[in-house]
Design a protein around this motif. Structure first.
Motif, PDB file in Angstrom:
ATOM      1  N   ILE A   1      18.078  14.552  11.963  1.00  0.00           N
ATOM      2  CA  ILE A   1      17.065  15.549  12.326  1.00  0.00           C
ATOM      3  C   ILE A   1      16.278  15.988  11.091  1.00  0.00           C
ATOM      4  CG2 ILE A   1      18.592  17.564  12.079  1.00  0.00           C
ATOM      5  CD1 ILE A   1      17.177  18.702  14.594  1.00  0.00           C
ATOM      6  N   ILE A   2      16.947  16.002   9.938  1.00  0.00           N
ATOM      7  CA  ILE A   2      16.263  16.354   8.691  1.00  0.00           C
ATOM      8  C   ILE A   2      15.295  15.249   8.290  1.00  0.00           C
ATOM      9  CG2 ILE A   2      16.594  16.750   6.210  1.00  0.00           C
ATOM     10  CD1 ILE A   2      19.219  18.122   6.860  1.00  0.00           C
ATOM     11  N   ILE A   3      15.728  13.994   8.417  1.00  0.00           N
ATOM     12  CA  ILE A   3      14.859  12.854   8.069  1.00  0.00           C
ATOM     13  C   ILE A   3      13.605  12.856   8.923  1.00  0.00           C
ATOM     14  CG2 ILE A   3      14.670  10.342   8.006  1.00  0.00           C
ATOM     15  CD1 ILE A   3      17.709  10.245   7.530  1.00  0.00           C
ATOM     16  N   ALA A   4      13.774  13.005  10.237  1.00  0.00           N
ATOM     17  CA  ALA A   4      12.623  13.009  11.143  1.00  0.00           C
ATOM     18  C   ALA A   4      11.656  14.132  10.784  1.00  0.00           C
ATOM     19  CB  ALA A   4      13.088  13.146  12.590  1.00  0.00           C
ATOM     20  N   ASN A   5      12.201  15.301  10.458  1.00  0.00           N
ATOM     21  CA  ASN A   5      11.356  16.435  10.090  1.00  0.00           C
ATOM     22  C   ASN A   5      10.611  16.180   8.787  1.00  0.00           C
ATOM     23  OD1 ASN A   5      11.326  19.259   8.377  1.00  0.00           O
ATOM     24  ND2 ASN A   5      10.720  19.532  10.508  1.00  0.00           N
TER      25      ASN A   5
ATOM     26  N   TYR B   1       9.919   2.543   9.991  1.00  0.00           N
ATOM     27  CA  TYR B   1       9.970   2.855   8.556  1.00  0.00           C
ATOM     28  C   TYR B   1      11.260   2.428   7.872  1.00  0.00           C
ATOM     29  CZ  TYR B   1       5.779   5.560   9.398  1.00  0.00           C
ATOM     30  OH  TYR B   1       4.500   5.924   9.738  1.00  0.00           O
ATOM     31  N   TYR B   2      12.273   2.089   8.633  1.00  0.00           N
ATOM     32  CA  TYR B   2      13.556   1.707   8.031  1.00  0.00           C
ATOM     33  C   TYR B   2      13.563   0.204   7.790  1.00  0.00           C
ATOM     34  CZ  TYR B   2      18.593   1.525   7.190  1.00  0.00           C
ATOM     35  OH  TYR B   2      19.831   1.337   6.630  1.00  0.00           O
TER      36      TYR B   2
ATOM     37  N   GLY C   1       0.789  -1.225   0.000  1.00  0.00           N
ATOM     38  CA  GLY C   1       0.000   0.000   0.000  1.00  0.00           C
ATOM     39  C   GLY C   1       0.822   1.277   0.000  1.00  0.00           C
ATOM     40  N   MET C   2       0.116   2.394   0.237  1.00  0.00           N
ATOM     41  CA  MET C   2       0.743   3.708   0.220  1.00  0.00           C
ATOM     42  C   MET C   2       1.798   3.857   1.316  1.00  0.00           C
ATOM     43  SD  MET C   2      -0.557   5.327  -2.349  1.00  0.00           S
ATOM     44  CE  MET C   2       0.016   6.993  -2.006  1.00  0.00           C
ATOM     45  N   HIS C   3       1.583   3.201   2.452  1.00  0.00           N
ATOM     46  CA  HIS C   3       2.540   3.335   3.549  1.00  0.00           C
ATOM     47  C   HIS C   3       3.884   2.715   3.181  1.00  0.00           C
ATOM     48  CE1 HIS C   3       1.926   5.359   7.301  1.00  0.00           C
ATOM     49  NE2 HIS C   3       2.679   4.496   7.942  1.00  0.00           N
ATOM     50  N   ALA C   4       3.860   1.740   2.274  1.00  0.00           N
ATOM     51  CA  ALA C   4       5.115   1.131   1.824  1.00  0.00           C
ATOM     52  C   ALA C   4       5.947   2.134   1.030  1.00  0.00           C
ATOM     53  CB  ALA C   4       4.819  -0.108   0.980  1.00  0.00           C
ATOM     54  N   LEU C   5       5.280   3.085   0.355  1.00  0.00           N
ATOM     55  CA  LEU C   5       6.003   4.160  -0.333  1.00  0.00           C
ATOM     56  C   LEU C   5       6.653   5.085   0.680  1.00  0.00           C
ATOM     57  CD1 LEU C   5       3.511   5.148  -3.192  1.00  0.00           C
ATOM     58  CD2 LEU C   5       5.481   3.608  -3.301  1.00  0.00           C
ATOM     59  N   ARG C   6       5.973   5.332   1.775  1.00  0.00           N
ATOM     60  CA  ARG C   6       6.515   6.173   2.843  1.00  0.00           C
ATOM     61  C   ARG C   6       7.750   5.508   3.465  1.00  0.00           C
ATOM     62  NH1 ARG C   6       5.386  10.364   6.333  1.00  0.00           N
ATOM     63  NH2 ARG C   6       5.127   9.858   8.532  1.00  0.00           N
ATOM     64  N   ARG C   7       7.706   4.194   3.603  1.00  0.00           N
ATOM     65  CA  ARG C   7       8.882   3.469   4.109  1.00  0.00           C
ATOM     66  C   ARG C   7      10.032   3.553   3.111  1.00  0.00           C
ATOM     67  NH1 ARG C   7       4.756  -0.423   5.312  1.00  0.00           N
ATOM     68  NH2 ARG C   7       4.171  -0.302   7.519  1.00  0.00           N
TER      69      ARG C   7
ATOM     70  N   TYR D   1      10.685   5.985   1.059  1.00  0.00           N
ATOM     71  CA  TYR D   1      11.248   7.334   1.158  1.00  0.00           C
ATOM     72  C   TYR D   1      12.168   7.439   2.367  1.00  0.00           C
ATOM     73  CZ  TYR D   1      11.291  12.462   1.683  1.00  0.00           C
ATOM     74  OH  TYR D   1      11.665  13.771   1.804  1.00  0.00           O
ATOM     75  N   ALA D   2      11.710   6.978   3.526  1.00  0.00           N
ATOM     76  CA  ALA D   2      12.513   7.061   4.752  1.00  0.00           C
ATOM     77  C   ALA D   2      13.789   6.240   4.633  1.00  0.00           C
ATOM     78  CB  ALA D   2      11.683   6.578   5.948  1.00  0.00           C
ATOM     79  N   THR D   3      13.663   5.036   4.113  1.00  0.00           N
ATOM     80  CA  THR D   3      14.821   4.150   3.965  1.00  0.00           C
ATOM     81  C   THR D   3      15.837   4.741   2.997  1.00  0.00           C
ATOM     82  OG1 THR D   3      13.495   2.187   4.467  1.00  0.00           O
ATOM     83  CG2 THR D   3      15.551   1.832   3.260  1.00  0.00           C
ATOM     84  N   THR D   4      15.364   5.363   1.914  1.00  0.00           N
ATOM     85  CA  THR D   4      16.252   6.001   0.942  1.00  0.00           C
ATOM     86  C   THR D   4      17.068   7.117   1.602  1.00  0.00           C
ATOM     87  OG1 THR D   4      14.750   5.501  -0.889  1.00  0.00           O
ATOM     88  CG2 THR D   4      16.367   7.249  -1.249  1.00  0.00           C
ATOM     89  N   LEU D   5      16.404   7.942   2.425  1.00  0.00           N
ATOM     90  CA  LEU D   5      17.110   9.045   3.096  1.00  0.00           C
ATOM     91  C   LEU D   5      18.132   8.520   4.098  1.00  0.00           C
ATOM     92  CD1 LEU D   5      14.355  11.757   3.776  1.00  0.00           C
ATOM     93  CD2 LEU D   5      15.783  11.428   1.756  1.00  0.00           C
ATOM     94  N   ILE D   6      17.751   7.504   4.858  1.00  0.00           N
ATOM     95  CA  ILE D   6      18.660   6.952   5.861  1.00  0.00           C
ATOM     96  C   ILE D   6      19.874   6.331   5.190  1.00  0.00           C
ATOM     97  CG2 ILE D   6      18.929   5.173   7.639  1.00  0.00           C
ATOM     98  CD1 ILE D   6      15.987   5.674   8.406  1.00  0.00           C
TER      99      ILE D   6
END
Length: 329
Positions: free
Chosen positions: A268-272, A286-287, A248-254, A256-261
């Protein structure tokens, strides 16, 4: 119902939360809902809790939901003089072993998209004029919740940032009719944030400008913003189209977070960007591992400065002896 009515009166909860409480109440306490609360004992509640955990094979999260309803009802009941039970003390004193709960966990491949899956989806929809497709691109490139995306107004979009400050909720009214409503604040206080518009997203925004140049909302159709569940349905259909595991859509959110990490962006930027109060929430929920198997082999081998050995090296032919030194690369 008295407890819920009070929380609604003072705007402590939304109607969609009421629906969740009602479902949990019927599921866990429906069989005893006609029991006079004055006759309920601590022993009765403790046995009921243990029985529900076993009966429904609850995970820790589901137990938390059940506990929220139980605690709320009995805190209110004590204030009103309906019971003398100290529910906080009772719940705190419960000796619940971790072994009681279901610890089954979905594999990462079922909760996050891989880079190749994202590339396939983006390649298919990057030039699409469908509002649902463009909303999916927003989710991929901003990590925003789908309710936040569909409730964006043009006033929220600047050259380099999207200001997130509202979300769309869905609930049933007293007549059982589904209502979609834009709420003028996001899911949490930390959800009010400015999300970076990366270059990959800018063509999609330009397309939206041509599709909806004079509307209030970016994702507006027939005078109202599109519904978040239609975006989720479109994503499921894309998974079916390409033979991906249904995510689902939440998997896209994961993703995004994993890509940034993985890219080493400041925590602090990732959390924001995610709308979290701290990075621990992001890392815990999310990671995920979203590397392809070939990438996993390469990275683990590289860590030991050893090149991955082709699989056919290990295929032993009949009546052939392979010296042990062959394996020492």
């Amino acid at each position: 119902q008295e407890w819920i009515a009070r929380k609604l009166l003072f705007y402590e909860i939304e109607q969609q939360t009421v629906e969740r409480y009602d479902v949990d109440f019927e599921k866990y306490f429906g069989a005893c809902k006609d029991k006079n609360i004055k006759t309920v004992t601590e022993d009765f509640l403790e046995l009921l809790i243990l029985d529900n955990i076993k009966k429904y094979n609850l995970k820790a999260k589901a137990w938390s939901n059940m506990r929220t309803v139980l605690r709320g009802i009995f805190l209110y009941a004590k204030k009103k003089g309906y019971t003398k039970i100290n529910i906080s003390e009772l719940l705190e004193g419960l000796d619940l072993s971790k072994k009681l709960f279901n610890h089954d966990k979905k594999s990462d491949e079922n909760v996050i998209y891989t880079k190749s899956e994202i590339d396939t989806i983006v390649g298919h929809i990057k030039n699409s004029k469908s509002l649902n497709d463009i909303a999916i691109l927003f989710a991929i490139y901003t990590g925003m919740r789908v309710g936040e995306i569909v409730s964006l107004k043009w006033e929220d979009v600047s050259e380099n940032f999207i200001h997130v400050n509202r979300t769309q909720i869905r609930y049933k009214d007293e007549n059982g009719k589904t209502v979609h409503e834009v709420r003028n604040f996001p899911k949490t206080e930390a959800g009010i944030r400015d999300v970076v518009i990366i270059s990959e997203l800018k063509p999609a925004i330009k397309r939206l400008r041509t599709i909806n140049p004079f509307t209030e909302y970016l994702f507006e159709k027939n005078g109202q913003c599109i519904h978040k569940h239609t975006v989720a349905t479109r994503l499921y259909n894309l998974c079916n189209l390409f033979g991906f595991p249904r995510k689902g859509m939440h998997a896209l959110r994961r993703f995004y977070a994993t890509t940034l990490i993985n890219a080493g962006v400041d925590e602090i930027i990732i959390a924001n960007q995610m709308g979290h109060t701290d990075i621990n929430t992001t890392r815990k929920h999310y990671y995920k591992k979203n590397a392809e198997q070939e990438q996993v082999m390469f990275q683990v081998s590289e860590a030991f400065n050893v090149s991955p050995t082709p699989l056919n090296t290990f295929l032993i032919k009949p009546h052939r002896t392979i010296p042990f030194s062959t394996f020492l690369t």
